[in-house]
Every structure is written in C-alpha cells, then in structure tokens.
Scaffold this motif. Structure first.
Motif, PDB file in Angstrom:
ATOM      1  N   TRP A  76       0.838  -1.207   0.000  1.00 23.27           N
ATOM      2  CA  TRP A  76       0.000   0.000   0.000  1.00 23.27           C
ATOM      3  C   TRP A  76       0.869   1.251   0.000  1.00 23.27           C
ATOM      4  CZ3 TRP A  76      -0.640   4.043   3.511  1.00 23.27           C
ATOM      5  CH2 TRP A  76      -1.741   4.878   3.270  1.00 23.27           C
ATOM      6  N   LEU A  77       1.919   1.271   0.830  1.00 25.36           N
ATOM      7  CA  LEU A  77       2.809   2.429   0.899  1.00 25.36           C
ATOM      8  C   LEU A  77       3.452   2.712  -0.456  1.00 25.36           C
ATOM      9  CD1 LEU A  77       4.604   1.800   4.315  1.00 25.36           C
ATOM     10  CD2 LEU A  77       2.972   3.625   3.813  1.00 25.36           C
ATOM     11  N   LEU A  78       3.924   1.663  -1.140  1.00 24.50           N
ATOM     12  CA  LEU A  78       4.567   1.846  -2.436  1.00 24.50           C
ATOM     13  C   LEU A  78       3.590   2.384  -3.469  1.00 24.50           C
ATOM     14  CD1 LEU A  78       6.776  -1.367  -2.531  1.00 24.50           C
ATOM     15  CD2 LEU A  78       7.577   0.993  -2.372  1.00 24.50           C
ATOM     16  N   GLY A  79       2.361   1.944  -3.413  1.00 25.66           N
ATOM     17  CA  GLY A  79       1.354   2.467  -4.326  1.00 25.66           C
ATOM     18  C   GLY A  79       1.083   3.942  -4.093  1.00 25.66           C
ATOM     19  N   GLN A  80       1.027   4.343  -2.817  1.00 28.44           N
ATOM     20  CA  GLN A  80       0.798   5.754  -2.496  1.00 28.44           C
ATOM     21  C   GLN A  80       1.997   6.612  -2.918  1.00 28.44           C
ATOM     22  OE1 GLN A  80      -2.283   6.595  -1.477  1.00 28.44           O
ATOM     23  NE2 GLN A  80      -2.614   4.387  -1.686  1.00 28.44           N
ATOM     24  N   LEU A  81       3.209   6.108  -2.726  1.00 27.49           N
ATOM     25  CA  LEU A  81       4.398   6.844  -3.148  1.00 27.49           C
ATOM     26  C   LEU A  81       4.396   7.092  -4.649  1.00 27.49           C
ATOM     27  CD1 LEU A  81       7.222   5.194  -0.996  1.00 27.49           C
ATOM     28  CD2 LEU A  81       6.337   7.526  -0.796  1.00 27.49           C
ATOM     29  N   ALA A  82       3.973   6.092  -5.392  1.00 26.60           N
ATOM     30  CA  ALA A  82       3.922   6.263  -6.843  1.00 26.60           C
ATOM     31  C   ALA A  82       2.989   7.413  -7.216  1.00 26.60           C
ATOM     32  CB  ALA A  82       3.465   4.961  -7.505  1.00 26.60           C
ATOM     33  N   GLU A  83       1.859   7.531  -6.524  1.00 25.74           N
ATOM     34  CA  GLU A  83       0.906   8.595  -6.824  1.00 25.74           C
ATOM     35  C   GLU A  83       1.434   9.967  -6.447  1.00 25.74           C
ATOM     36  OE1 GLU A  83      -3.214   8.271  -5.996  1.00 25.74           O
ATOM     37  OE2 GLU A  83      -3.169   6.084  -5.893  1.00 25.74           O
ATOM     38  N   VAL A  84       2.036  10.073  -5.262  1.00 25.60           N
ATOM     39  CA  VAL A  84       2.491  11.384  -4.828  1.00 25.60           C
ATOM     40  C   VAL A  84       3.663  11.856  -5.685  1.00 25.60           C
ATOM     41  CG1 VAL A  84       4.156  10.657  -3.057  1.00 25.60           C
ATOM     42  CG2 VAL A  84       2.949  12.818  -2.801  1.00 25.60           C
ATOM     43  N   ILE A  85       4.521  10.950  -6.104  1.00 23.49           N
ATOM     44  CA  ILE A  85       5.654  11.337  -6.940  1.00 23.49           C
ATOM     45  C   ILE A  85       5.169  11.771  -8.321  1.00 23.49           C
ATOM     46  CG2 ILE A  85       7.709  10.455  -8.114  1.00 23.49           C
ATOM     47  CD1 ILE A  85       8.213   8.786  -5.572  1.00 23.49           C
ATOM     48  N   ALA A  86       4.148  11.098  -8.841  1.00 24.92           N
ATOM     49  CA  ALA A  86       3.580  11.527 -10.115  1.00 24.92           C
ATOM     50  C   ALA A  86       3.045  12.949 -10.011  1.00 24.92           C
ATOM     51  CB  ALA A  86       2.474  10.562 -10.541  1.00 24.92           C
ATOM     52  N   GLY A  87       2.449  13.278  -8.871  1.00 22.40           N
ATOM     53  CA  GLY A  87       1.964  14.637  -8.666  1.00 22.40           C
ATOM     54  C   GLY A  87       3.091  15.647  -8.607  1.00 22.40           C
TER      55      GLY A  87
END
Length: 283
Positions: A101-112
C-alpha cells in the motif's frame, strides 16, 4: 530490509529515491536516499536539504489523507527530516500488505510532484526572533569569530542575515534543528558538552543553528546569544513555536530592548516583521 529498487519509483528530487525499512515489527520507515553521486548529507546544498524536508512532510500529509480508517492502520504518520515513520499493527495487517500500500501511495504522490513540483504545496510559516548576542548570553561568540577569522560583529551580521528552515523538532520539547548555517561561521560541537544551558540560548554547531527551549538542559553547541521568546508551552496548541517546514530569521537587540517584548514573548504564534535592533556585542 530494503525493497528491491525496481519496486520503488525511479525519480524523486533529482535522483533521490525512497527506501522502506522495518523498525521492529510494528513500523516502517520511509526514507529518502541521497541523490545520485552524493555519498553524504553534508554534500547537499540548502535548497536540496529544504526540498527533502518538505518532501517528507508532504508524504506524511498525503498518506494521512489516504490511510484506511480501519483497525491496524496508522492513526498518524510522523515526518522526520528526510523520512516518515509509518506505524501499523501486525495483528490486523501484514507487513507485506502495508508495504505494498505504501509503495502504491508513493507512486501517486511522486507523479503529482512531477506535474506540479514541490514548491506548489509549500506555504511555510515565518518567524523572526530578537537575539542579544555575546557576553554572558553568548559566551562562545568570540571563539566562533576567531575560529573563522572574523570579528564578533561579522558573525552576528552573517547569522542574523540568513534565513533558516526548520528541518525537524526533537532532542528536547520545542528544540528545532535549523539550517543551513552559513559555512563562514560554522563550528563543530564542543568536545565537552555543558551540563546546563539556559532556556532561550541561541547556538550553532555542525552546519545548524537552534534555540535551547527549556530552562536548563545539557548542550554541546556553541552559544551565541539569547532570545526572550518562549519556544515550548504544553498549555498551548500546538505546544511548540516551530514546526517542520517553518522559516526562521534572527535579528540583534540589546538588553535595554527586552521590556518591549514582555507582552508577546509567551505567544507561540508566528511572529511578524519586527523593527531592527542595533548590533551590540556585550563583553
């Protein structure tokens, strides 16, 4: 344990990366690695250091907004200087599930970040604190000046003209690690820490500056001066003056200026612009 690099987003802050490491069996530490080609935090410039601190703060807020309101999931994500502490309860959620879950959230925030950048989310509070430099208030001022081939007045000018970022708050309640200190006035920690430093003492060491918040506490930094403003009060909300990401500047005053700060020194709200004081080196 560090997760394989192919499972972690590749681009963050010009080549830096996040690694996930367990802290015991009930927490994960999300930590920014150093940018490519850098082997020590000492190689980072002030802007890079601030961006890393801001990144950790942003990730903590982002995760807090997204975390499921279910048993076992974190109630709070805690930002550090370049990391975020993510606690969980293994009785309800497995480490594997939590890390995915953490890795998925990191991917989203970095894309932003790649679309909007870090500074778009930055809105730092600003503080401007008066300081009596030198004398009994700052017994190490002349030593710091001599070490760097400067006069005490030059050290005061350099220290008070810089703007510092709050990297993190720790060590003692309300103690903020402020950086980056201008290299021209830097000095190492004392070989023998003092057993007691008065509250309000402004100090420097190893590329940082800070203010000792409590009435009497041990300290190994070089003491430059004193500010009358309270930094910690458990009766207020928040109980500390400085928060990670805030910006701080200092300006010199004299002993005779102290009475005019009596009315506002106990409020922990950010201070607006204050009139300039005169530089006076006390002996």
């Amino acid at each position: 344990m560090t997760f394989p690099s192919e499972k972690i987003p590749e681009k963050i802050l010009a080549g830096a990366n996040f690694e996930l490491r367990p802290l015991g069996d009930r927490a994960i530490l999300l930590r920014l690695t150093l940018p490519h080609g850098k082997t020590s935090p000492a190689q980072l410039g002030p802007a890079e250091r601030y961006d890393r601190m801001l990144a950790a703060r942003l990730v903590a807020v982002f995760l807090q907004d997204r975390v499921p309101a279910e048993a076992g999931w974190p109630q709070e994500f805690v930002p550090g200087y370049d990391n975020v502490l993510a606690p969980f309860d293994p009785a309800f959620i497995s480490r594997q599930t939590f890390c995915e879950w953490l890795l998925g959230q990191l991917a989203e925030v970095i894309a932003g970040w790649e679309l909007g950048g870090l500074r778009d989310v930055a809105n730092p509070r600003r503080h401007r604190l008066p300081v009596i430099y030198g004398g009994q208030r700052g017994p190490d001022l002349e030593k710091v000046a001599a070490r760097n081939g400067l006069s005490p007045e030059e050290v005061i000018k350099i220290h008070s003209e810089a703007e510092y970022s709050v990297y993190l708050v720790g060590f003692a309640p309300g103690f903020a690690y402020l950086g980056a200190l201008p290299p021209s006035i830097d000095a190492p920690r004392l070989e023998r820490p003092r057993p007691a430093v008065p509250g309000g003492t402004v100090a420097i060491a190893a590329g940082l500056t800070g203010v000792y918040p409590l009435a009497s506490q041990p300290g190994g930094w070089n003491l430059l001066g004193y500010t009358p403003f309270v930094l910690f009060d458990p009766a207020q909300d928040p109980p500390v003056r400085f928060l990670p990401g805030d910006r701080v500047t200092f300006y010199p005053i004299t002993e005779t200026d102290l009475p005019r700060f009596q009315a506002e020194k106990f409020s922990l709200a950010p201070l607006g612009e204050q009139p300039e004081g005169q530089v006076e080196v006390r002996s």
